[in-house]
Design an enzyme around this catalytic site. Structure first.
Site, PDB file in Angstrom:
ATOM      1  N   LYS A  85       9.226  -3.228 -15.922  1.00 44.85           N
ATOM      2  CA  LYS A  85       9.976  -3.912 -15.570  1.00 44.85           C
ATOM      3  C   LYS A  85      11.120  -4.270 -16.616  1.00 44.85           C
ATOM      4  CE  LYS A  85       7.887  -3.467 -11.566  1.00 44.85           C
ATOM      5  NZ  LYS A  85       8.073  -2.426 -10.565  1.00 44.85           N
ATOM      6  N   GLY A  91       0.942  -1.350   0.187  1.00 49.05           N
ATOM      7  CA  GLY A  91      -0.071  -0.003   0.019  1.00 49.05           C
ATOM      8  C   GLY A  91       0.785   1.304  -0.053  1.00 49.05           C
TER       9      GLY A  91
END
Length: 342
Positions: A299, A214
């Site tokens: 990525k 989070g």
């Protein structure tokens, strides 16, 4: 044609990708020299720092983090004497440079071959410049004097923060953990907000894809946004008690298949193949309001990462305008993309 030389910083591992992007962009006008593990010099025929910075921002050139125009190089033997470095710097600073605040940024590329470090260099340059009528500061000035300690000596550069791409030494943004920090991943989004001068809506709704635990959700809440946090994993307990956070404990694909909400912002820091990430972002575009902001990390795998990034940006352009794409200091094997829904 006149030539100018510009120092650029990049990640050590991705120096070849930065070189490839620069050569692809400027062709036979350009030659690239590696000065240290994470610093290079681009010699450009009939080019300016402003032109180079604009290319980095708009093409974009994703693996260059910081720029400055070279004004002097002090070879290693001479650079061993800190006073000689200071004299060389004072001689290289243009005489017509306006007196007043001048940012001084010193850093080391790789293993330091000298007996003094970046802090010593900063202090010595600052004291000397003060005697010349400047007010030496670390950032926030109209001009920046950069001093890079490299394996071959000291390189000195001059520029402005806008064309430097970052107002931090070598683009090395320093952010500190606080008691509120949930994860270090927060620094990636926080850095993007700072470096790109990115302003998010002060109200509205965001979706955080791959939210657990989070960190990005917390940053979005500090910006005033309500957040759908999408992840099968757990959220930090502090977020669960926040009425502005709704946790959808599912995958991004299932979420968009069942939830019809529309959003002002979408962010995505999921660890997956970048092409799959782009597919998800194209799906998310269908729920993002026109003009809405997207922030996503792509990525990087091994191989030709420059081509991989170019391909991914082409994929995203089907539904987004790319505003920024850069490997930031807090990125590791990834780049951060900021885009706007068509």
């Amino acid at each position: 044609m006149p030539t100018s030389t510009f120092a650029f910083s990049t990640s050590e591992e991705y120096f070849p990708a930065a070189r490839r992007e620069l050569v692809d962009e400027f062709g036979q006008r350009a030659t690239v020299e590696r000065l240290g593990p994470d610093i290079g010099a681009l010699t450009l025929r009939d080019g300016s720092l402003q032109e180079l910075a604009e290319a980095c921002r708009t093409r974009p050139i994703a693996f260059v983090k910081h720029l400055t125009e070279e004004i002097a190089r002090i070879p290693l033997k001479e650079a061993a004497d800190l006073d000689a470095v200071v004299r060389g710097a004072l001689a290289a600073v243009p005489r017509d440079l306006p007196r007043g605040p001048l940012a001084v940024q010193a850093w080391v590329s790789g293993q330091n071959p000298l007996e003094f470090g970046s802090a010593d260099l900063f202090r010595a340059l600052s004291e000397a410049l003060e005697k010349q009528g400047f007010s030496a500061v670390r950032s926030g000035a109209a001009f920046v004097l950069s001093a890079f300690i490299t394996p071959s000596g000291v390189l000195l550069g001059l520029g402005n923060p806008a064309d430097g791409l970052s107002d931090w030494p070598g683009g090395r943004v320093r952010l500190a953990r606080s008691p509120r920090t949930i994860s270090r991943a927060e620094f990636k989004l926080e850095e993007a907000l700072k470096v790109f001068d990115l302003t998010l809506p002060r109200s509205g709704t965001a979706v955080d894809l791959g939210a657990s635990p989070g960190g990005w959700t917390r940053i979005l809440r500090t910006q005033g946004l309500k957040v759908w946090a999408v992840d099968p994993g757990d959220l930090d307990a502090r977020l669960l008690s926040d009425p502005g956070v709704q946790h959808a404990r599912t995958t991004a694909g299932n979420f968009f298949g069942t939830n019809k909400a529309r959003f002002d912002v979408v962010v995505n820091d999921m660890k997956m193949d970048p092409k799959l990430t782009c597919d998800i972002m194209l799906t998310a575009a269908g729920r993002l309001r026109p003009g809405g902001t997207a922030v996503v990390t792509l990525k990087l795998a091994h191989g030709n990462v420059a081509d991989a990034v170019r391909s991914c940006l082409g994929q995203l352009r089907r539904k987004y305008d790319i505003r920024h794409a850069r490997q930031l200091h807090h990125n590791r094997h990834e780049i951060t993309v900021v885009a706007e829904r068509h």
